[in-house]
Design a protein around this motif. Structure first.
Motif, mmCIF file in Angstrom:
data_model
loop_
_atom_site.group_PDB
_atom_site.id
_atom_site.type_symbol
_atom_site.label_atom_id
_atom_site.label_comp_id
_atom_site.label_asym_id
_atom_site.label_seq_id
_atom_site.Cartn_x
_atom_site.Cartn_y
_atom_site.Cartn_z
ATOM 1 N N PHE A 1 20.544 -1.565 -1.118
ATOM 2 C CA PHE A 1 21.182 -2.623 -0.343
ATOM 3 C C PHE A 1 20.614 -3.981 -0.720
ATOM 4 C CE2 PHE A 1 22.469 -5.141 3.288
ATOM 5 C CZ PHE A 1 23.776 -4.733 3.415
ATOM 6 N N LEU B 1 22.678 -3.338 8.267
ATOM 7 C CA LEU B 1 23.380 -3.482 6.989
ATOM 8 C C LEU B 1 24.706 -4.196 7.190
ATOM 9 C CD1 LEU B 1 22.852 -0.007 5.284
ATOM 10 C CD2 LEU B 1 21.421 -2.031 5.185
ATOM 11 N N GLY C 1 27.659 2.247 1.247
ATOM 12 C CA GLY C 1 27.862 2.821 2.570
ATOM 13 C C GLY C 1 28.036 4.326 2.514
ATOM 14 N N THR D 1 33.238 1.082 6.944
ATOM 15 C CA THR D 1 32.790 2.266 6.209
ATOM 16 C C THR D 1 31.292 2.455 6.382
ATOM 17 O OG1 THR D 1 34.440 1.717 4.561
ATOM 18 C CG2 THR D 1 32.831 3.392 3.960
ATOM 19 N N ILE D 2 30.549 1.363 6.184
ATOM 20 C CA ILE D 2 29.096 1.468 6.328
ATOM 21 C C ILE D 2 28.740 1.909 7.735
ATOM 22 C CG2 ILE D 2 26.940 0.196 6.209
ATOM 23 C CD1 ILE D 2 28.199 -1.682 4.287
ATOM 24 N N ASN E 1 32.968 -2.883 5.759
ATOM 25 C CA ASN E 1 31.947 -2.942 6.806
ATOM 26 C C ASN E 1 32.070 -1.759 7.757
ATOM 27 O OD1 ASN E 1 30.922 -5.254 5.765
ATOM 28 N ND2 ASN E 1 32.084 -6.611 7.109
ATOM 29 N N TYR F 1 24.854 6.137 1.594
ATOM 30 C CA TYR F 1 23.983 6.212 2.765
ATOM 31 C C TYR F 1 24.474 7.300 3.711
ATOM 32 C CZ TYR F 1 21.682 5.017 7.103
ATOM 33 O OH TYR F 1 20.962 5.092 8.257
ATOM 34 N N GLY F 2 25.792 7.396 3.872
ATOM 35 C CA GLY F 2 26.334 8.430 4.742
ATOM 36 C C GLY F 2 25.975 9.826 4.264
ATOM 37 N N TYR G 1 22.364 -5.239 -3.582
ATOM 38 C CA TYR G 1 23.614 -5.903 -3.184
ATOM 39 C C TYR G 1 23.339 -7.341 -2.769
ATOM 40 C CZ TYR G 1 27.104 -7.330 0.250
ATOM 41 O OH TYR G 1 28.002 -8.052 0.992
ATOM 42 N N VAL H 1 27.626 -11.305 7.276
ATOM 43 C CA VAL H 1 27.170 -12.679 7.046
ATOM 44 C C VAL H 1 27.457 -13.100 5.608
ATOM 45 C CG1 VAL H 1 25.146 -14.134 6.910
ATOM 46 C CG2 VAL H 1 25.431 -12.605 8.829
ATOM 47 N N LEU I 1 19.965 1.082 11.523
ATOM 48 C CA LEU I 1 20.043 0.627 10.129
ATOM 49 C C LEU I 1 21.451 0.215 9.710
ATOM 50 C CD1 LEU I 1 18.416 0.110 7.582
ATOM 51 C CD2 LEU I 1 19.112 2.346 6.801
ATOM 52 N N PRO I 2 22.497 1.075 9.973
ATOM 53 C CA PRO I 2 23.834 0.631 9.572
ATOM 54 C C PRO I 2 24.224 -0.673 10.243
ATOM 55 C CG PRO I 2 23.943 2.828 10.522
ATOM 56 C CD PRO I 2 22.518 2.441 10.507
ATOM 57 N N LEU J 1 15.611 -0.624 20.803
ATOM 58 C CA LEU J 1 14.510 -1.511 21.176
ATOM 59 C C LEU J 1 13.418 -0.670 21.829
ATOM 60 C CD1 LEU J 1 16.421 -4.532 22.728
ATOM 61 C CD2 LEU J 1 15.242 -4.459 20.546
ATOM 62 N N ALA K 1 29.579 5.500 8.175
ATOM 63 C CA ALA K 1 28.720 6.359 7.367
ATOM 64 C C ALA K 1 27.381 6.585 8.047
ATOM 65 C CB ALA K 1 28.511 5.740 5.987
ATOM 66 N N GLY K 2 26.959 5.628 8.879
ATOM 67 C CA GLY K 2 25.698 5.797 9.589
ATOM 68 C C GLY K 2 25.836 6.701 10.802
ATOM 69 N N ARG K 3 26.953 7.365 10.970
ATOM 70 C CA ARG K 3 27.272 8.257 12.086
ATOM 71 C C ARG K 3 27.372 7.471 13.384
ATOM 72 N NH1 ARG K 3 27.070 10.345 7.892
ATOM 73 N NH2 ARG K 3 26.431 12.469 7.332
ATOM 74 N N LEU L 1 29.799 -2.197 -2.417
ATOM 75 C CA LEU L 1 29.285 -2.096 -1.057
ATOM 76 C C LEU L 1 29.781 -0.834 -0.367
ATOM 77 C CD1 LEU L 1 27.580 -3.521 1.035
ATOM 78 C CD2 LEU L 1 29.573 -4.788 1.753
ATOM 79 N N TYR M 1 8.316 -2.782 26.133
ATOM 80 C CA TYR M 1 6.984 -3.346 25.994
ATOM 81 C C TYR M 1 5.937 -2.352 26.490
ATOM 82 C CZ TYR M 1 3.082 -6.501 26.224
ATOM 83 O OH TYR M 1 1.863 -7.076 26.031
ATOM 84 N N ASN N 1 21.662 4.490 15.792
ATOM 85 C CA ASN N 1 21.092 4.247 14.470
ATOM 86 C C ASN N 1 21.165 2.750 14.175
ATOM 87 O OD1 ASN N 1 20.302 4.236 11.852
ATOM 88 N ND2 ASN N 1 21.765 5.787 11.151
ATOM 89 N N THR O 1 24.264 -7.871 7.844
ATOM 90 C CA THR O 1 24.003 -8.578 6.582
ATOM 91 C C THR O 1 25.288 -8.732 5.780
ATOM 92 O OG1 THR O 1 21.918 -7.390 6.612
ATOM 93 C CG2 THR O 1 22.424 -8.655 4.643
ATOM 94 N N ALA O 2 26.041 -7.625 5.681
ATOM 95 C CA ALA O 2 27.265 -7.653 4.883
ATOM 96 C C ALA O 2 28.276 -8.623 5.472
ATOM 97 C CB ALA O 2 27.856 -6.252 4.792
#
Lengths: 121, 140, 499
Positions: free
Chosen positions: C129, A76, C177, A42-43, A40, C180-181, C132, A82, A72-73, A56, A46-48, C173, A59, A70, A79-80
């Motif tokens: 993803f 991800l 990651g 790592t992900i 986790n 994606y990086g 996965y 969970v 998105l990571p 957000l 990896a997303g910097r 997984l 309004y 970012n 999700t991972a």
């Protein structure tokens, strides 16, 4: 910051592999939990790792006003986490049930599905 | 574990946590929060109850098998996603209806499929976590 | 357009929900059957539209690619979805006869339909993803199906299966990651361009190897296969059949997809490894099978050996080889699931799957014997059954490349496959029962046997049809292989623009 987390991931993975090499299934499971956290991270790395506001849109605006992290990571990883949580909970239940029924946590002694060949025959 | 203090405290806590979980579910519509975190909190409230009174009591309080709740939740989430299919959009596109107006700003009430999906997620998480937690609680 | 892609996925999920809510009533098994029929119809509709358009894609929630989740079906995906639905239907019917009521009440059919949904999702998704996530849906359902019904053997097998599959998932997984990086995208069509444009190609190859290990465990290739023979012989036969037919194939499919669409930058390295892995997989699998004396254990080892042929098709990476790989994939699902069905029915008759303790099935169940011969010889590659064409294409591809050693190994493994199948034939069907009795289905009423023999006959008929009329299937596999080798259509359909 990235190099710091990279080292952390390495340490976690090393510890995880060490624990997973044990014959005790509980140790293996704890190793798996560590490994799942390392993955986790790592992900996430990896997303910097950027500093920024939560992703957000205020309004009435079309785009965020300041720099945002970012997202998105994070999605991800959430999700991972969970999914990993669900699978590890299942594994824990399975190991517990196996311990109750087979009375062993040593993987070498678990030979019900693959019994040793009867060499006396 | 049998403790009078915990049991008395649990009565208050359970209700508070559960209401907070519903608050989280609804708040998630526009702000951080949502079905997942709400479901977790809802599960926590029942877990506290089961620790205080035992899993049998907690199951009774839930009225329904937690697995069934999870399945119903999955069904609700799916139906919320399928709604867009009947409206001619790709699956899981958010559907909005304005009541008392014609946009988000003027509408008095804006029912939408996203909230329904979130409720589904809430139930899946609540049911899933509780079925595991009760199983563990009953084993020990 | 999107509904043709969505329906094969949504139907199993809805079926699962209804079947679970009704799990205490006998209606739940009919829900499962009806759901499987509907899923087959949906899969057929998808197939028709893929045949018409080549590649079909849909963006979930109206988020355009590569930002949202894409569902996409080319020829390979479509045929896999259809074959999943066929196996699903056959297994549900078979389960009517085999699965006891108390297991049903635990939610067997709901889990089974969830498994089918996960498998279908893995075939249809165009996002890494999301792949996965579908793998996990599939895995959690398969974990539960493996241990459902209890018993020490199943718990033991379950732990090994779960633990090793979780490790492979984590490798997969972390590969996601890192990919994606490097590239900043997870859409598979988008990745093709992004991976080719990446500066650090060495890192890409490392990531490719992580994917190969991750998928390799799922596909049970050498040397990562050991969880398979440790677990596939323990669950209900219906479960074994669907595992044997579908689960490892998801790994093979993922390998085929990733190593034809994304990781094609260093074919000399990655596909060379795959080639040796395939040969060793074929060989160890078949040797392992030769040492076993249990019906299902022999079949389990044969899954491994046959997986080698499919990955060999990918490794050779010529149009003919890939065509053989795709053909093999489809043929093997039908045949292998069928052989496990036969094993289950043989146990109903003879009371065991240990070949030393059963026998005489030819005399007491000639129909079953005839139905065993078809998939068994098809697996071994006898003409004119489907397995012959599958092996023929692979061997021909190897010959065209002048890979004599590969050709030799393929033929030799085929020979040993015949040995194993003959062993089962001789010991379970031909020789008299060791206790001197006539095996009869003593524990089951006749309608149970009928529910179990129907899917066996249907799948055997499919093998014969593919064997005698291979023409359309071969042509189909050819188009599928060409689409894999030149995924321009795939990429443009997903991204909506010229790359």
């Amino acid at each position: 910051m990235e190099s710091l987390t990279a080292i952390l991931i390495g340490v976690l993975t090393a510890a995880a592999v060490y624990m997973m090499l044990a014959r005790n299934i509980m140790r293996f499971m704890f190793g798996l939990i560590l490994l799942s956290n390392a993955v986790n991270l790592t992900i996430f790395t990896a997303g910097r790792m950027t500093k920024g506001e939560p992703a957000l849109v205020p309004y009435g605006q079309d785009a965020p006003l300041t720099d945002i992290g970012n997202a998105l990571p994070q999605a991800l990883v959430l999700t991972a986490i969970v999914i990993g949580f669900g699978l590890l909970a299942f594994l824990l239940a399975l190991v517990f049930e196996a311990y109750r029924r087979l009375h062993v946590v040593d993987t070498d002694a678990m030979r019900h599905a693959e019994p040793k060949e009867d060499t006396t025959k | 574990m049998k403790s009078v203090i915990f049991e008395t405290g649990a009565r208050l806590l359970v209700a508070l946590i559960f209401v907070f979980s519903l608050f989280m579910l609804l708040r998630g519509h526009n702000l951080p929060g949502g079905g997942f975190i709400g479901g977790l909190l809802g599960a926590v409230s029942f877990i506290v109850y089961s620790l205080a009174k035992g899993p049998a009591e907690a199951r009774k309080a839930l009225h329904m098998a937690p697995e069934t709740i999870a399945a119903i939740g999955l069904g609700i989430a799916l139906l919320a996603g399928l709604l867009s299919f009947f409206m001619g959009d790709p699956l899981f596109t958010g559907q909005w209806f304005w009541i008392g107006g014609d946009s988000y700003d003027t509408a008095v009430f804006a029912p939408n499929s996203i909230l329904v999906f979130d409720i589904g997620v809430y139930l899946v998480v609540l049911g899933g976590i509780l079925s595991l937690a009760f199983a563990f609680d009953e084993e020990t | 357009m999107s509904w043709v892609l969505v329906m094969p996925l949504v139907i199993p999920f809805i079926t699962a929900v209804i079947a679970f809510i009704l799990r205490n009533s006998p209606a739940n098994r009919w829900v499962s059957v009806v759901g499987s029929v509907l899923a087959l119809v949906a899969a057929a509709v998808l197939m028709v539209s893929v045949l018409k358009e080549g590649v079909v894609a849909a963006q979930m929630s109206n988020w355009s690619a590569p930002f949202g989740i894409t569902l996409v079906a080319d020829y390979l995906s479509a045929v896999m979805v259809v074959i999943t639905a066929i196996t699903g239907l056959a297994t549900t019917v078979y389960a009517l006869g085999e699965i006891p009521e108390e297991t049903e009440k635990l939610g067997f059919y709901a889990l089974f339909q969830t498994l089918l949904a996960g498998v279908t999702g893995a075939f249809l998704t165009g996002d890494l993803f999301n792949l996965y996530v579908w793998f996990e849906v599939m895995l959690i359902a398969s974990f539960s199906l493996l241990v459902i019904g209890g018993g020490k053997e199943r718990l033991d097998a379950g732990i090994k299966y779960v633990a090793l599959n979780l490790v492979s998932t984590l490798v997969f997984l972390s590969g996601i990651g890192m990919l994606y990086g490097v590239t900043g995208t997870l859409n598979m069509a988008d990745l093709r361009g992004a991976v080719a444009a990446a500066e650090n190609q060495g890192l890409i190859t490392v990531i490719a190897m992580m994917f190969m290990v991750g998928f390799g465990v799922k596909a049970a290739v050498f040397p990562l296969f050991f969880w398979l023979p440790a677990s596939y012989h323990t669950p209900y036969f219906a479960v074994s059949a669907v595992f044997a037919g579908l689960l490892t194939k998801v790994g093979v499919y993922a390998l085929m997809r990733m190593f034809s669409l994304v990781f094609v930058g260093d074919i000399g390295f990655t596909h060379e490894i795959l080639l040796w892995v395939s040969l060793l997989t074929m060989f160890t699998g078949v040797i392992g099978a030769a040492a076993q004396t249990d019906f299902r254990k022999i079949l389990s080892f044969h899954i491994i050996s046959q997986i080698g042929y499919m990955t060999l098709g990918l490794a050779l990476f010529t149009p003919l080889a890939l065509m053989g790989g795709v053909f093999y994939l489809v043929h093997h699902i039908i045949v292998k699931a069928n052989l496990f069905f036969v094993a289950g029915l043989a146990r109903q008759y003879a009371g065991s799957t240990d070949l030393n303790r059963i026998g005489g099935l030819y005399k007491s169940a000639p129909l079953l014997a005839a139905l065993f011969i078809i998939p068994a010889f098809s697996l071994a590659g006898f003409p004119p059954l489907s397995g012959f064409w599958a092996k023929y294409l692979i061997v021909k591809a190897a010959l065209e490349l002048n890979f004599w050693f590969v050709t030799f190994v393929s033929l030799f493994v085929g020979l040993l496959t015949i040995y194993s199948m003959t062993k089962i034939w001789a010991m379970a069907f031909w020789k008299p029962h060791p206790d001197g009795i006539d095996p009869t289905p003593n524990r089951a009423p006749p309608q149970v046997t009928r529910a179990m023999i129907l899917p066996i006959a249907a799948l055997a008929a499919m093998t014969i049809v593919i064997g005698f009329y291979p023409e359309p299937f071969v042509q189909f596999a050819e188009t599928a292989a060409n689409q894999l080798l030149d995924p321009t259509d795939y990429v443009t359909t997903v991204l909506g623009v010229q790359p």
